[in-house]
Write a protein that holds these residues in place. Structure first.
Motif, PDB file in Angstrom:
ATOM      1  N   TRP A  40      48.311  40.593   0.876  1.00  0.00           N
ATOM      2  CA  TRP A  40      47.087  40.925   1.457  1.00  0.00           C
ATOM      3  C   TRP A  40      46.223  39.767   1.618  1.00  0.00           C
ATOM      4  N   TRP A  41      46.712  38.364   1.109  1.00  0.00           N
ATOM      5  CA  TRP A  41      45.961  37.391   1.614  1.00  0.00           C
ATOM      6  C   TRP A  41      46.291  37.004   3.090  1.00  0.00           C
ATOM      7  N   TRP A  42      47.623  37.042   3.245  1.00  0.00           N
ATOM      8  CA  TRP A  42      47.913  36.637   4.940  1.00  0.00           C
ATOM      9  C   TRP A  42      47.663  37.885   5.666  1.00  0.00           C
ATOM     10  N   TRP A  83      48.897  48.917   8.138  1.00  0.00           N
ATOM     11  CA  TRP A  83      48.653  48.103   6.699  1.00  0.00           C
ATOM     12  C   TRP A  83      47.607  48.931   6.033  1.00  0.00           C
ATOM     13  N   GLN A  84      47.843  49.737   5.457  1.00  0.00           N
ATOM     14  CA  GLN A  84      46.863  50.564   4.547  1.00  0.00           C
ATOM     15  C   GLN A  84      46.710  49.709   3.274  1.00  0.00           C
ATOM     16  N   SER A  85      45.359  49.221   2.946  1.00  0.00           N
ATOM     17  CA  SER A  85      45.473  48.451   1.888  1.00  0.00           C
ATOM     18  C   SER A  85      44.877  49.131   0.481  1.00  0.00           C
ATOM     19  N   THR A 131      38.126  45.380   1.560  1.00  0.00           N
ATOM     20  CA  THR A 131      39.156  45.087   2.762  1.00  0.00           C
ATOM     21  C   THR A 131      38.220  44.690   3.944  1.00  0.00           C
ATOM     22  N   THR A 132      37.111  45.404   4.168  1.00  0.00           N
ATOM     23  CA  THR A 132      36.465  45.077   5.432  1.00  0.00           C
ATOM     24  C   THR A 132      35.976  43.474   5.294  1.00  0.00           C
ATOM     25  N   GLY A 133      35.275  43.389   3.948  1.00  0.00           N
ATOM     26  CA  GLY A 133      34.763  42.231   3.811  1.00  0.00           C
ATOM     27  C   GLY A 133      35.902  40.967   3.718  1.00  0.00           C
ATOM     28  N   TRP A 134      36.897  41.222   3.361  1.00  0.00           N
ATOM     29  CA  TRP A 134      38.044  40.246   3.661  1.00  0.00           C
ATOM     30  C   TRP A 134      38.220  39.735   5.049  1.00  0.00           C
ATOM     31  N   GLN A 135      38.444  40.633   5.981  1.00  0.00           N
ATOM     32  CA  GLN A 135      38.321  40.456   7.274  1.00  0.00           C
ATOM     33  C   GLN A 135      37.179  39.878   8.018  1.00  0.00           C
ATOM     34  N   LEU A 136      36.215  40.149   7.618  1.00  0.00           N
ATOM     35  CA  LEU A 136      34.922  39.465   8.013  1.00  0.00           C
ATOM     36  C   LEU A 136      34.849  38.150   7.702  1.00  0.00           C
ATOM     37  N   VAL A 137      35.261  37.606   6.301  1.00  0.00           N
ATOM     38  CA  VAL A 137      35.206  36.333   5.837  1.00  0.00           C
ATOM     39  C   VAL A 137      36.466  35.587   6.811  1.00  0.00           C
TER      40      VAL A 137
END
Length: 299
Positions: free
Chosen positions: A62-64, A167-169, A176-182
């Motif tokens: 989930w990092w990449w 890709w269901q986290s 998961t929303t925060g990761w994408q925004l960052v």
């Protein structure tokens, strides 16, 4: 179950409705000529806020994946959106972007195994026609690079929507929303500095209010509702709701800014809404086909 799905659709529809207010907020509250700065402020602080609240970082693949989804849904999409908006009249950019539901339907057929129906295809075509009536002007000029950027923006976000469904986290939705925004905000930051330079030295209270709205409502809340919808609904149904953005933007321009609303625009809004309603309907045969497949697999 049908009532729950209707509630999910309505909640998810709040996201494009909120995004439809962006034009009003940008023109009335933000400093002029800084769209990339606005994009960074929409994404990065909102993402950091959600990550701080959840205290959850990506793990393993989930990092990449977060980086890829953040780039497609936010970073690269906003950058291409900026180029398209800069080189094209807003009506042309919005009309090109309206092909996104058709792109998502095609990608969903290939990557998610969803059936591409004639009804969905016709609804997507009607959506493009409705948006063009709503926002396109007869004297609109075309620019090859601008059209390519607008088309590229539609393609990358369509791919981002489909991959978000694929890709269901296992992590919570807020994380998961925060990761994408960052991820998206970090990708946009150097681009904004290179193209627009340093942020303004002073900001008015109106500027701060506008940026706060874009961060908290336009991104943190809106993207949580958007990705929640993608978890619970089909990618195609969710992306059709995005056609609400130009409808809301046009309505606010008429109600708040006193812009003219023509008969063609009113017709376009009705066509878009009709396309949305048609796209959200579930054919009965689809609901009865799934149990047969499952029984066959179990036997």
């Amino acid at each position: 179950m049908l009532r729950n799905q209707s509630g999910t659709v309505l909640l998810t529809a709040l996201t494009p409705a909120i995004w439809g207010t962006t034009y009003l907020v940008t023109t009335e509250l933000l400093p002029p000529g800084r769209p990339l700065l606005a994009a960074v402020i929409r994404a990065l602080p909102a993402g950091l806020l959600l990550v701080a609240v959840t205290r959850r970082l990506p793990a393993g693949i989930w990092w990449w994946r977060a980086l890829v989804l953040g780039a497609l849904n936010i970073g690269v999409f906003f950058a291409l959106l900026f180029v398209g908006a800069y080189r094209l009249p807003g009506g042309v950019a919005a009309t090109v972007g309206a092909i996104q539901p058709l792109l998502v339907a095609l990608l969903s057929a290939g990557l998610l195994g969803e059936r591409l129906s004639v009804r969905t295809t016709l609804a997507a075509v009607a959506g493009v026609a409705g948006v063009s009536l709503l926002v396109l002007r007869a004297d609109a000029r075309l620019d090859a690079l601008g059209v390519a950027a607008a088309l590229g923006g539609a393609v990358v976000m369509a791919l981002g929507v489909v991959l978000s469904k694929r890709w269901q986290s296992p992590a919570p939705l807020l994380a998961t929303t925060g990761w994408q925004l960052v991820a998206g905000g970090l990708l946009l930051l150097p681009v904004a500095l290179l193209v627009e330079g340093a942020p303004p030295a002073t900001l008015t209270s109106a500027n701060l209010a506008g940026y706060a709205y874009l961060t908290i409502i336009g991104s943190a809340l809106a993207y949580v509702l958007w990705f929640r919808g993608l978890r619970l609904l089909s990618a195609t149904k969710v992306t059709f709701l995005g056609l609400l953005s130009p409808v809301v933007a046009t309505a606010l321009g008429w109600l708040v800014l006193g812009q003219e609303l023509t008969a063609a625009q009113a017709l376009g809004a009705l066509v878009v809404l009709a396309a949305l309603v048609v796209a959200q309907r579930n054919p009965a045969r689809t609901l009865t086909a799934t149990p047969r497949v499952l029984v066959g697999k179990e036997s």
